[in-house]
Write a protein that holds these residues in place. Structure first.
Motif, PDB file in Angstrom:
ATOM      1  N   HIS A  10       0.820  -1.218   0.000  1.00 53.73           N
ATOM      2  CA  HIS A  10       0.000   0.000   0.000  1.00 53.73           C
ATOM      3  C   HIS A  10       0.855   1.270   0.000  1.00 53.73           C
ATOM      4  O   HIS A  10       0.585   2.219   0.738  1.00 53.73           O
ATOM      5  N   LEU A  11       1.897   1.265  -0.833  1.00 51.73           N
ATOM      6  CA  LEU A  11       2.757   2.446  -0.937  1.00 51.73           C
ATOM      7  C   LEU A  11       1.914   3.643  -1.346  1.00 51.73           C
ATOM      8  O   LEU A  11       1.071   3.565  -2.237  1.00 51.73           O
ATOM      9  N   ALA A  53      -4.980   3.258  -7.517  1.00 53.67           N
ATOM     10  CA  ALA A  53      -4.633   3.045  -8.919  1.00 53.67           C
ATOM     11  C   ALA A  53      -3.691   4.120  -9.471  1.00 53.67           C
ATOM     12  O   ALA A  53      -2.863   3.841 -10.332  1.00 53.67           O
ATOM     13  N   LEU A  54      -3.804   5.333  -8.980  1.00 48.76           N
ATOM     14  CA  LEU A  54      -2.937   6.424  -9.415  1.00 48.76           C
ATOM     15  C   LEU A  54      -2.121   6.876  -8.199  1.00 48.76           C
ATOM     16  O   LEU A  54      -2.493   7.831  -7.511  1.00 48.76           O
ATOM     17  N   PRO A  55      -1.017   6.188  -7.919  1.00 46.82           N
ATOM     18  CA  PRO A  55      -0.258   6.467  -6.701  1.00 46.82           C
ATOM     19  C   PRO A  55       0.525   7.774  -6.791  1.00 46.82           C
ATOM     20  O   PRO A  55       0.857   8.238  -7.884  1.00 46.82           O
ATOM     21  N   PRO A  56       0.850   8.352  -5.631  1.00 49.71           N
ATOM     22  CA  PRO A  56       1.682   9.556  -5.621  1.00 49.71           C
ATOM     23  C   PRO A  56       3.084   9.265  -6.175  1.00 49.71           C
ATOM     24  O   PRO A  56       3.559   8.127  -6.118  1.00 49.71           O
ATOM     25  N   ASN A  83      -6.186  -5.482  -6.138  1.00 46.46           N
ATOM     26  CA  ASN A  83      -7.364  -4.673  -6.442  1.00 46.46           C
ATOM     27  C   ASN A  83      -7.134  -3.175  -6.230  1.00 46.46           C
ATOM     28  O   ASN A  83      -7.862  -2.362  -6.763  1.00 46.46           O
ATOM     29  N   HIS A  84      -6.105  -2.790  -5.489  1.00 41.15           N
ATOM     30  CA  HIS A  84      -5.805  -1.370  -5.303  1.00 41.15           C
ATOM     31  C   HIS A  84      -4.896  -0.829  -6.407  1.00 41.15           C
ATOM     32  O   HIS A  84      -4.760   0.378  -6.544  1.00 41.15           O
ATOM     33  N   ASP A  85      -4.258  -1.716  -7.147  1.00 44.25           N
ATOM     34  CA  ASP A  85      -3.303  -1.297  -8.174  1.00 44.25           C
ATOM     35  C   ASP A  85      -3.983  -1.101  -9.517  1.00 44.25           C
ATOM     36  O   ASP A  85      -4.991  -1.734  -9.813  1.00 44.25           O
ATOM     37  N   VAL A 125      -1.039 -14.961 -10.591  1.00 43.28           N
ATOM     38  CA  VAL A 125      -2.416 -14.665 -10.957  1.00 43.28           C
ATOM     39  C   VAL A 125      -2.766 -13.305 -10.354  1.00 43.28           C
ATOM     40  O   VAL A 125      -2.902 -13.185  -9.140  1.00 43.28           O
ATOM     41  N   PRO A 126      -2.903 -12.283 -11.197  1.00 46.36           N
ATOM     42  CA  PRO A 126      -3.220 -10.958 -10.669  1.00 46.36           C
ATOM     43  C   PRO A 126      -4.672 -10.889 -10.215  1.00 46.36           C
ATOM     44  O   PRO A 126      -5.453 -11.823 -10.455  1.00 46.36           O
ATOM     45  N   TYR A 127      -5.012  -9.784  -9.602  1.00 44.78           N
ATOM     46  CA  TYR A 127      -6.413  -9.562  -9.242  1.00 44.78           C
ATOM     47  C   TYR A 127      -7.239  -9.632 -10.526  1.00 44.78           C
ATOM     48  O   TYR A 127      -6.922  -8.976 -11.515  1.00 44.78           O
ATOM     49  N   LEU A 128      -8.278 -10.432 -10.493  1.00 44.63           N
ATOM     50  CA  LEU A 128      -9.117 -10.640 -11.675  1.00 44.63           C
ATOM     51  C   LEU A 128     -10.451  -9.932 -11.470  1.00 44.63           C
ATOM     52  O   LEU A 128     -11.328 -10.429 -10.773  1.00 44.63           O
ATOM     53  N   GLU A 129     -10.581  -8.764 -12.069  1.00 41.07           N
ATOM     54  CA  GLU A 129     -11.825  -8.005 -11.992  1.00 41.07           C
ATOM     55  C   GLU A 129     -12.873  -8.733 -12.828  1.00 41.07           C
ATOM     56  O   GLU A 129     -12.745  -8.815 -14.056  1.00 41.07           O
ATOM     57  N   PRO A 130     -13.907  -9.298 -12.193  1.00 39.86           N
ATOM     58  CA  PRO A 130     -14.878 -10.112 -12.924  1.00 39.86           C
ATOM     59  C   PRO A 130     -15.488  -9.427 -14.140  1.00 39.86           C
ATOM     60  O   PRO A 130     -15.665 -10.061 -15.184  1.00 39.86           O
ATOM     61  N   GLU A 131     -15.786  -8.155 -14.035  1.00 43.61           N
ATOM     62  CA  GLU A 131     -16.412  -7.443 -15.149  1.00 43.61           C
ATOM     63  C   GLU A 131     -15.482  -7.370 -16.364  1.00 43.61           C
ATOM     64  O   GLU A 131     -15.946  -7.399 -17.510  1.00 43.61           O
ATOM     65  N   LEU A 132     -14.179  -7.303 -16.129  1.00 39.18           N
ATOM     66  CA  LEU A 132     -13.227  -7.175 -17.232  1.00 39.18           C
ATOM     67  C   LEU A 132     -12.915  -8.503 -17.911  1.00 39.18           C
ATOM     68  O   LEU A 132     -12.557  -8.525 -19.095  1.00 39.18           O
ATOM     69  N   VAL A 133     -13.010  -9.615 -17.192  1.00 36.38           N
ATOM     70  CA  VAL A 133     -12.646 -10.906 -17.781  1.00 36.38           C
ATOM     71  C   VAL A 133     -13.859 -11.739 -18.208  1.00 36.38           C
ATOM     72  O   VAL A 133     -13.710 -12.705 -18.947  1.00 36.38           O
ATOM     73  N   ARG A 134     -15.029 -11.352 -17.768  1.00 36.32           N
ATOM     74  CA  ARG A 134     -16.235 -12.142 -18.061  1.00 36.32           C
ATOM     75  C   ARG A 134     -16.437 -12.345 -19.555  1.00 36.32           C
ATOM     76  O   ARG A 134     -16.631 -13.471 -20.025  1.00 36.32           O
TER      77      ARG A 134
END
Length: 156
Positions: A10-11, A53-56, A83-85, A125-134
């Protein structure tokens, strides 16, 4: 093989508008020292490298420093997006960075391609956003269970 598993850096996180970057830099120091002292072969970072998603800029700089210092120890690193990245931002230049021994796995379509280190296969295996891979994966429903089940079927 000695593996050190870590996650949720969580940088860039702040607490009541106070930056935690100094504490996070101390964590990086501790991580690098542990890798050296314990003669770690592989560091696995399972997501949430950044806090958003848009880190400092200072968080991105600290991540770059951490990875450079890990590479300097000779350790290999396998890192996935959480999911935060932002998978696209974290994965920028992944194919080029692979050559340095830092294996960024952020693209869902490559989740079943292993990183092989000394005959050991690591599946990032990265975070798999269901809406993007469905759609692309033709999943029966929009759920984390369906997305992960599909990826693990491909791994097997």
């Amino acid at each position: 093989m000695r593996i050190l598993h870590t996650s949720d850096w969580h940088l860039g996180r702040s607490f009541h508008r106070e930056s935690l970057i100094e504490g996070q830099a101390a964590f990086v120091d501790h991580l690098v020292e542990t890798v050296r002292a314990e003669r770690v072969d592989v560091v696995v970072v399972s997501g949430d490298v950044y806090d958003r998603a848009l880190p400092p800029v200072d968080a991105v700089a600290l991540c770059g420093e951490a990875l450079r210092r890990l590479v300097a120890t000779g350790v290999r690193t396998v890192m996935i997006s959480g999911n935060h990245d932002s998978a696209r931002r974290l994965g920028f230049g992944a194919d080029l960075i692979d050559a340095a021994g830092v294996h960024l796995r952020t693209d869902p379509s490559r989740a079943w391609e292993p990183v092989v280190i000394d005959e050991v296969a690591f599946y990032g295996v990265p975070y798999l956003e269901p809406e993007l891979v469905r759609g692309p994966w033709e999943l029966p429903d929009r759920s984390h269970t369906a997305a992960l089940a599909h990826a693990m079927t491909r791994v097997r």
